[in-house]
Design a protein around this motif. Structure first.
Motif, PDB file in Angstrom:
ATOM      1  N   SER A  19       0.814  -1.221   0.000  1.00 48.14           N
ATOM      2  CA  SER A  19       0.000   0.000   0.000  1.00 48.14           C
ATOM      3  C   SER A  19       0.847   1.270   0.000  1.00 48.14           C
ATOM      4  O   SER A  19       0.310   2.373  -0.069  1.00 48.14           O
ATOM      5  N   LEU A  20       2.154   1.129   0.114  1.00 41.79           N
ATOM      6  CA  LEU A  20       3.057   2.281   0.066  1.00 41.79           C
ATOM      7  C   LEU A  20       3.230   2.677  -1.401  1.00 41.79           C
ATOM      8  O   LEU A  20       3.743   1.904  -2.195  1.00 41.79           O
ATOM      9  N   THR A  21       2.784   3.865  -1.747  1.00 45.63           N
ATOM     10  CA  THR A  21       2.748   4.286  -3.151  1.00 45.63           C
ATOM     11  C   THR A  21       3.825   5.322  -3.468  1.00 45.63           C
ATOM     12  O   THR A  21       4.350   5.988  -2.567  1.00 45.63           O
ATOM     13  N   PRO A  22       4.141   5.474  -4.751  1.00 51.13           N
ATOM     14  CA  PRO A  22       5.067   6.542  -5.141  1.00 51.13           C
ATOM     15  C   PRO A  22       4.578   7.918  -4.689  1.00 51.13           C
ATOM     16  O   PRO A  22       5.390   8.766  -4.322  1.00 51.13           O
ATOM     17  N   GLU A  23       3.289   8.122  -4.676  1.00 53.16           N
ATOM     18  CA  GLU A  23       2.735   9.422  -4.245  1.00 53.16           C
ATOM     19  C   GLU A  23       3.057   9.692  -2.775  1.00 53.16           C
ATOM     20  O   GLU A  23       3.374  10.830  -2.401  1.00 53.16           O
ATOM     21  N   ILE A  24       2.984   8.667  -1.935  1.00 55.54           N
ATOM     22  CA  ILE A  24       3.325   8.846  -0.522  1.00 55.54           C
ATOM     23  C   ILE A  24       4.804   9.203  -0.394  1.00 55.54           C
ATOM     24  O   ILE A  24       5.173  10.115   0.352  1.00 55.54           O
ATOM     25  N   LEU A  25       5.658   8.512  -1.132  1.00 55.67           N
ATOM     26  CA  LEU A  25       7.088   8.810  -1.073  1.00 55.67           C
ATOM     27  C   LEU A  25       7.370  10.237  -1.524  1.00 55.67           C
ATOM     28  O   LEU A  25       8.159  10.952  -0.901  1.00 55.67           O
ATOM     29  N   GLN A  26       6.714  10.662  -2.572  1.00 55.70           N
ATOM     30  CA  GLN A  26       6.897  12.030  -3.068  1.00 55.70           C
ATOM     31  C   GLN A  26       6.367  13.051  -2.075  1.00 55.70           C
ATOM     32  O   GLN A  26       6.974  14.104  -1.871  1.00 55.70           O
ATOM     33  N   GLN A  27       5.258  12.745  -1.413  1.00 55.84           N
ATOM     34  CA  GLN A  27       4.693  13.652  -0.408  1.00 55.84           C
ATOM     35  C   GLN A  27       5.696  13.939   0.704  1.00 55.84           C
ATOM     36  O   GLN A  27       5.771  15.054   1.207  1.00 55.84           O
ATOM     37  N   TYR A  28       6.484  12.929   1.081  1.00 56.09           N
ATOM     38  CA  TYR A  28       7.457  13.079   2.167  1.00 56.09           C
ATOM     39  C   TYR A  28       8.881  13.327   1.670  1.00 56.09           C
ATOM     40  O   TYR A  28       9.824  13.274   2.458  1.00 56.09           O
ATOM     41  N   HIS A  29       9.015  13.576   0.370  1.00 51.57           N
ATOM     42  CA  HIS A  29      10.319  13.888  -0.221  1.00 51.57           C
ATOM     43  C   HIS A  29      11.339  12.769   0.001  1.00 51.57           C
ATOM     44  O   HIS A  29      12.521  13.025   0.253  1.00 51.57           O
ATOM     45  N   LEU A  30      10.880  11.525  -0.111  1.00 48.36           N
ATOM     46  CA  LEU A  30      11.736  10.365   0.091  1.00 48.36           C
ATOM     47  C   LEU A  30      12.282   9.881  -1.246  1.00 48.36           C
ATOM     48  O   LEU A  30      11.529   9.672  -2.194  1.00 48.36           O
ATOM     49  N   LYS A  31      13.578   9.678  -1.292  1.00 53.95           N
ATOM     50  CA  LYS A  31      14.241   9.249  -2.519  1.00 53.95           C
ATOM     51  C   LYS A  31      14.883   7.876  -2.375  1.00 53.95           C
ATOM     52  O   LYS A  31      15.449   7.337  -3.316  1.00 53.95           O
ATOM     53  N   GLY A  32      14.812   7.300  -1.175  1.00 53.82           N
ATOM     54  CA  GLY A  32      15.373   5.986  -0.923  1.00 53.82           C
ATOM     55  C   GLY A  32      14.590   5.252   0.146  1.00 53.82           C
ATOM     56  O   GLY A  32      14.010   5.884   1.033  1.00 53.82           O
ATOM     57  N   LEU A  33      14.575   3.923   0.041  1.00 53.03           N
ATOM     58  CA  LEU A  33      13.924   3.088   1.044  1.00 53.03           C
ATOM     59  C   LEU A  33      14.858   1.957   1.442  1.00 53.03           C
ATOM     60  O   LEU A  33      15.399   1.257   0.586  1.00 53.03           O
ATOM     61  N   VAL A  34      15.027   1.784   2.733  1.00 51.75           N
ATOM     62  CA  VAL A  34      15.676   0.603   3.271  1.00 51.75           C
ATOM     63  C   VAL A  34      14.540  -0.277   3.752  1.00 51.75           C
ATOM     64  O   VAL A  34      13.730   0.139   4.588  1.00 51.75           O
ATOM     65  N   LEU A  35      14.455  -1.472   3.194  1.00 50.95           N
ATOM     66  CA  LEU A  35      13.328  -2.357   3.454  1.00 50.95           C
ATOM     67  C   LEU A  35      13.740  -3.550   4.307  1.00 50.95           C
ATOM     68  O   LEU A  35      14.689  -4.260   3.978  1.00 50.95           O
ATOM     69  N   ASP A  36      12.998  -3.771   5.374  1.00 50.55           N
ATOM     70  CA  ASP A  36      13.115  -5.008   6.119  1.00 50.55           C
ATOM     71  C   ASP A  36      12.571  -6.112   5.216  1.00 50.55           C
ATOM     72  O   ASP A  36      11.809  -5.838   4.287  1.00 50.55           O
ATOM     73  N   VAL A  37      12.928  -7.355   5.461  1.00 48.84           N
ATOM     74  CA  VAL A  37      12.483  -8.456   4.598  1.00 48.84           C
ATOM     75  C   VAL A  37      11.403  -9.299   5.267  1.00 48.84           C
ATOM     76  O   VAL A  37      10.260  -9.348   4.808  1.00 48.84           O
ATOM     77  N   ASP A  38      11.754  -9.981   6.367  1.00 47.56           N
ATOM     78  CA  ASP A  38      10.836 -10.924   6.999  1.00 47.56           C
ATOM     79  C   ASP A  38       9.610 -10.233   7.573  1.00 47.56           C
ATOM     80  O   ASP A  38       9.725  -9.326   8.388  1.00 47.56           O
ATOM     81  N   GLU A  39       8.457 -10.662   7.108  1.00 43.31           N
ATOM     82  CA  GLU A  39       7.140 -10.166   7.479  1.00 43.31           C
ATOM     83  C   GLU A  39       6.837  -8.772   6.917  1.00 43.31           C
ATOM     84  O   GLU A  39       5.700  -8.351   6.917  1.00 43.31           O
ATOM     85  N   THR A  40       7.851  -8.053   6.441  1.00 42.30           N
ATOM     86  CA  THR A  40       7.613  -6.769   5.788  1.00 42.30           C
ATOM     87  C   THR A  40       7.371  -6.989   4.300  1.00 42.30           C
ATOM     88  O   THR A  40       6.411  -6.482   3.741  1.00 42.30           O
ATOM     89  N   LEU A  41       8.248  -7.757   3.668  1.00 37.73           N
ATOM     90  CA  LEU A  41       8.113  -8.040   2.232  1.00 37.73           C
ATOM     91  C   LEU A  41       7.520  -9.413   1.964  1.00 37.73           C
ATOM     92  O   LEU A  41       6.745  -9.579   1.017  1.00 37.73           O
ATOM     93  N   VAL A  42       7.936 -10.376   2.731  1.00 39.71           N
ATOM     94  CA  VAL A  42       7.454 -11.752   2.557  1.00 39.71           C
ATOM     95  C   VAL A  42       7.235 -12.387   3.925  1.00 39.71           C
ATOM     96  O   VAL A  42       7.960 -12.088   4.871  1.00 39.71           O
ATOM     97  N   PRO A  43       6.238 -13.267   4.031  1.00 41.04           N
ATOM     98  CA  PRO A  43       6.072 -13.999   5.294  1.00 41.04           C
ATOM     99  C   PRO A  43       7.325 -14.820   5.591  1.00 41.04           C
ATOM    100  O   PRO A  43       8.045 -15.251   4.681  1.00 41.04           O
ATOM    101  N   LEU A  44       7.597 -15.028   6.861  1.00 41.70           N
ATOM    102  CA  LEU A  44       8.796 -15.749   7.278  1.00 41.70           C
ATOM    103  C   LEU A  44       8.858 -17.148   6.680  1.00 41.70           C
ATOM    104  O   LEU A  44       9.935 -17.672   6.416  1.00 41.70           O
ATOM    105  N   SER A  45       7.717 -17.740   6.417  1.00 38.89           N
ATOM    106  CA  SER A  45       7.676 -19.103   5.893  1.00 38.89           C
ATOM    107  C   SER A  45       7.842 -19.165   4.376  1.00 38.89           C
ATOM    108  O   SER A  45       7.833 -20.239   3.791  1.00 38.89           O
TER     109      SER A  45
END
Length: 182
Positions: A19-45
């Motif tokens: 649900s995190l969109t490019p528009e949200i990133l632009q609203q907050y002037h964000l140009k980079g994302l450090v992403l957690d993996v487990d449970e953030t991007l994919v379930p642990l299993s």
């Protein structure tokens, strides 16, 4: 500094990362994302990225540089997910340590204020990002919250302790630093 400040996310999405969109990133002037993996991007299993996640990464990479930074010790698991997304990654981050986050931000060649730490955990992802001076985004885990409460009790305890300390975890955009402040 108050006791709760390091645990307070700048933005609480209230939904999974998709649900995190490019528009949200632009609203907050964000140009980079450090992403957690487990449970953030994919379930642990799960050991690979979903097609939906691959499409999300393709959309977000048009507006932001992306890095994966995981506490997971499994080089093979995290590297497989990173390769399927065509993203650089760091394992064994030991968040809330800032060291590996700093390494990813430095590799992005962006000011730390323009990079967000995105994760599903307060005491690792949000705390590490806040300690480094990053914008922090708390997302819901990539599992059903009722399943998370049963199988991931640490997150439930983190949320309970944080709320007892006074951290606001309502999914609304009033609990963030002013994106226009200099």
């Amino acid at each position: 500094m108050s006791l709760i400040a390091p645990l307070q996310p700048d933005l609480i999405l209230g939904k999974p990362i998709l649900s995190l969109t490019p528009e949200i990133l632009q609203q907050y002037h964000l140009k980079g994302l450090v992403l957690d993996v487990d449970e953030t991007l994919v379930p642990l299993s799960v050991a690979q990225a979903s097609e939906e996640l691959v499409q999300w990464v393709a959309q977000i990479r048009n507006v932001a540089t992306l890095w994966l930074v995981s506490n997971n010790l499994s080089e093979s698991r995290i590297s497989g997910i990173a390769k399927s997304l065509n993203l650089p990654y760091i394992t064994s981050a030991a968040k809330p340590s800032r060291r590996k986050l700093r390494q990813a931000v430095t590799a992005m060649n962006l000011p730390v204020e323009q990079v967000a730490m995105v994760g599903d955990r307060l005491f690792t992802d949000v705390l590490a990002g806040n300690r480094l001076g990053m914008f922090t985004i708390l997302v819901e885990p990539m599992v059903d919250p009722s399943v998370a409460a049963k199988y991931y009790p640490v997150r439930t305890v983190e949320v309970w302790i944080s709320q007892a300390l006074g951290v606001s975890l309502h999914a609304k955009q009033q609990n963030f630093k002013n994106p226009d402040k200099s």
